[in-house]
Structure formats: C-alpha cells, structure tokens
Write a protein that holds these residues in place. Sequence first.
Motif, short mmCIF file in Angstrom:
data_model
loop_
_atom_site.label_atom_id
_atom_site.label_comp_id
_atom_site.label_asym_id
_atom_site.label_seq_id
_atom_site.Cartn_x
_atom_site.Cartn_y
_atom_site.Cartn_z
N SER A 17 -12.15 -8.67 10.21
CA SER A 17 -11.22 -8.81 10.95
C SER A 17 -11.64 -9.29 13.36
CB SER A 17 -11.01 -6.93 11.39
OG SER A 17 -10.46 -6.60 9.88
N LEU A 18 -10.48 -9.29 14.01
CA LEU A 18 -10.86 -9.64 14.77
C LEU A 18 -10.03 -8.73 16.16
CD1 LEU A 18 -11.47 -13.69 15.83
CD2 LEU A 18 -12.99 -11.20 15.49
N ARG A 19 -10.86 -8.22 17.03
CA ARG A 19 -8.99 -7.74 17.77
C ARG A 19 -9.85 -8.94 19.38
NH1 ARG A 19 -10.67 -2.38 21.48
NH2 ARG A 19 -8.28 -1.38 21.20
N VAL A 78 -3.37 -5.57 27.10
CA VAL A 78 -2.16 -6.03 25.70
C VAL A 78 -3.81 -6.18 24.59
CG1 VAL A 78 -1.82 -8.26 25.52
CG2 VAL A 78 -0.57 -6.36 24.55
N TYR A 79 -3.46 -5.20 23.33
CA TYR A 79 -4.87 -5.65 21.77
C TYR A 79 -3.58 -6.25 20.94
CZ TYR A 79 -7.10 -2.50 24.59
OH TYR A 79 -7.72 -1.77 25.94
N LEU A 80 -4.70 -6.77 20.17
CA LEU A 80 -4.31 -8.00 18.93
C LEU A 80 -5.10 -7.29 17.75
CD1 LEU A 80 -1.76 -8.84 17.52
CD2 LEU A 80 -2.60 -11.59 17.92
N GLN A 81 -4.35 -6.30 17.13
CA GLN A 81 -6.27 -5.94 16.50
C GLN A 81 -5.84 -6.95 14.95
OE1 GLN A 81 -9.03 -4.14 15.99
NE2 GLN A 81 -8.70 -5.33 13.73
N MET A 82 -6.55 -7.99 14.54
CA MET A 82 -6.18 -8.69 13.56
C MET A 82 -6.84 -8.70 12.58
SD MET A 82 -5.85 -12.23 15.77
CE MET A 82 -7.83 -12.11 15.71
N ASN A 83 -6.33 -8.19 11.39
CA ASN A 83 -6.86 -7.95 9.71
C ASN A 83 -6.75 -8.71 9.00
OD1 ASN A 83 -8.34 -5.29 10.83
ND2 ASN A 83 -6.53 -4.25 10.85
N SER A 84 -7.25 -8.35 7.84
CA SER A 84 -7.15 -9.21 6.54
C SER A 84 -6.63 -11.05 6.79
CB SER A 84 -5.81 -8.74 5.55
OG SER A 84 -6.26 -8.29 5.08
N LEU A 85 -7.90 -11.29 7.72
CA LEU A 85 -6.92 -13.43 8.50
C LEU A 85 -7.19 -13.92 7.27
CD1 LEU A 85 -9.79 -12.54 11.82
CD2 LEU A 85 -7.23 -13.50 11.35
N LYS A 86 -7.11 -14.96 7.29
CA LYS A 86 -6.28 -16.30 6.56
C LYS A 86 -7.17 -17.34 7.62
CE LYS A 86 -2.63 -13.66 4.88
NZ LYS A 86 -1.22 -14.50 3.89
N PRO A 87 -7.47 -18.64 6.82
CA PRO A 87 -7.86 -19.76 7.09
C PRO A 87 -6.63 -19.85 7.88
CG PRO A 87 -8.67 -20.25 5.54
CD PRO A 87 -7.83 -18.08 5.06
N GLU A 88 -5.24 -19.48 7.78
CA GLU A 88 -4.06 -20.21 8.19
C GLU A 88 -3.49 -19.66 10.01
OE1 GLU A 88 -4.68 -19.84 5.05
OE2 GLU A 88 -2.67 -18.60 4.32
N ASP A 89 -4.59 -18.05 10.12
CA ASP A 89 -4.08 -18.02 11.35
C ASP A 89 -5.19 -18.85 13.02
OD1 ASP A 89 -4.70 -14.91 9.93
OD2 ASP A 89 -2.72 -15.34 10.16
N THR A 90 -6.57 -19.25 11.95
CA THR A 90 -6.73 -20.60 12.73
C THR A 90 -5.75 -20.81 14.32
OG1 THR A 90 -8.87 -20.43 11.39
CG2 THR A 90 -8.11 -22.38 13.04
N ALA A 91 -6.09 -20.96 15.00
CA ALA A 91 -5.58 -21.57 16.11
C ALA A 91 -6.00 -20.80 17.80
CB ALA A 91 -4.13 -20.79 16.50
N VAL A 92 -5.62 -21.73 18.55
CA VAL A 92 -5.87 -20.98 20.09
C VAL A 92 -4.41 -19.62 20.29
CG1 VAL A 92 -5.87 -20.92 22.24
CG2 VAL A 92 -6.43 -23.42 20.52
N TYR A 93 -4.74 -18.63 20.64
CA TYR A 93 -4.07 -17.41 20.86
C TYR A 93 -4.40 -16.99 22.19
CZ TYR A 93 -4.33 -16.29 16.02
OH TYR A 93 -3.95 -16.25 14.76
N TYR A 94 -2.88 -17.24 22.79
CA TYR A 94 -2.37 -17.38 24.37
C TYR A 94 -1.81 -16.35 24.38
CZ TYR A 94 -3.68 -22.43 24.26
OH TYR A 94 -3.85 -23.33 24.17
N CYS A 95 -2.27 -15.08 25.51
CA CYS A 95 -2.22 -13.50 26.26
C CYS A 95 -0.55 -14.14 27.20
CB CYS A 95 -2.11 -12.58 26.90
SG CYS A 95 -1.94 -11.42 27.57
N LEU A 96 0.69 -13.07 26.78
CA LEU A 96 1.74 -13.51 27.30
C LEU A 96 1.86 -12.31 28.29
CD1 LEU A 96 5.07 -15.08 27.77
CD2 LEU A 96 5.34 -13.20 25.78
N ALA A 97 2.60 -12.32 29.84
CA ALA A 97 3.56 -11.45 30.87
C ALA A 97 4.64 -11.87 30.70
CB ALA A 97 2.24 -10.63 31.27
N ARG A 98 5.50 -11.04 30.66
CA ARG A 98 6.94 -11.35 30.94
C ARG A 98 7.45 -10.69 31.93
NH1 ARG A 98 9.78 -12.75 26.56
NH2 ARG A 98 8.73 -14.72 26.86
N SER A 99 8.18 -11.10 33.29
CA SER A 99 8.45 -10.12 33.89
C SER A 99 10.27 -10.55 34.15
CB SER A 99 7.99 -10.58 35.18
OG SER A 99 8.69 -9.89 36.85
#
Length: 117
Positions: A17-19, A78-99
């Motif tokens: 897991s990662l948060r 904003v948070y993203l709790q990531m459980n049961s991670l898989k190798p295919e989840d490997t990526a650069v994760y980008y945060c978005l804020a929309r107006s």
Amino acid sequence: QVQLVESGGGLVQAGGSLRLSCAASGSVFSINTMGWYRRAPGKHRELVATITDGSSTNYADSVKGRFTISRDNAKNTVYLQMNSLKPEDTAVYYCLARSDYIETDYWGQGTQVTVSS
C-alpha cells in the motif's frame, strides 16, 4: 493561480500500500474537482480517480475496490489511498485541481510510484 504539491510516492512490493497526498495553495477557493491521473511508461496519461467539492467520486475500472480517493477541504488536500498494488500500477501520478468557473486545470509536478513483482 493554484499550486499543487504531491507527496507519498515510492517503491513498494506487489500487494503493498501507498498513500499519496496533494496539497493545494493559492486561489484554492476556485477549485471544484480534485483528482489523480497517472502516466505509465510508453502510455498516455489516464484517469485514476476524481472527487468533487460535493464529495462525489469517480474511479477508473482498473483501480475500483483497491484505491480510495478522499479530500480534506479544511487543508485543501486530496489523498489517494492505494491498496493491493500491482506492477501495472507503476506510473508517475499527477494531482489535478479543476476550476469549473474559469475552466482551468492545474497539475502537480508528479510523483513516481513503482510496484515491484
């Protein structure tokens, strides 16, 4: 303008897991939706999850049941709790804020998530 600072990425074994966290600053009053996208090597950026200012959530099918997005409006985070991670989840994760009001998307600098098999 809105500035976004992400944290929480790293290296984890499959099943772990990662948060991720993303803190917004600046014109935060203009933000409606916040969320996370990711870009894996050789692929286009894709939606992971979003959450509106009314707490409605949307998830990519690939992460449903494993990832949970949440939001603390008092902290503009904003948070993203990531459980049961898989190798295919490997990526650069980008945060978005929309107006919606000014029809603008703001992006964080990205945080690397690597899941080893």
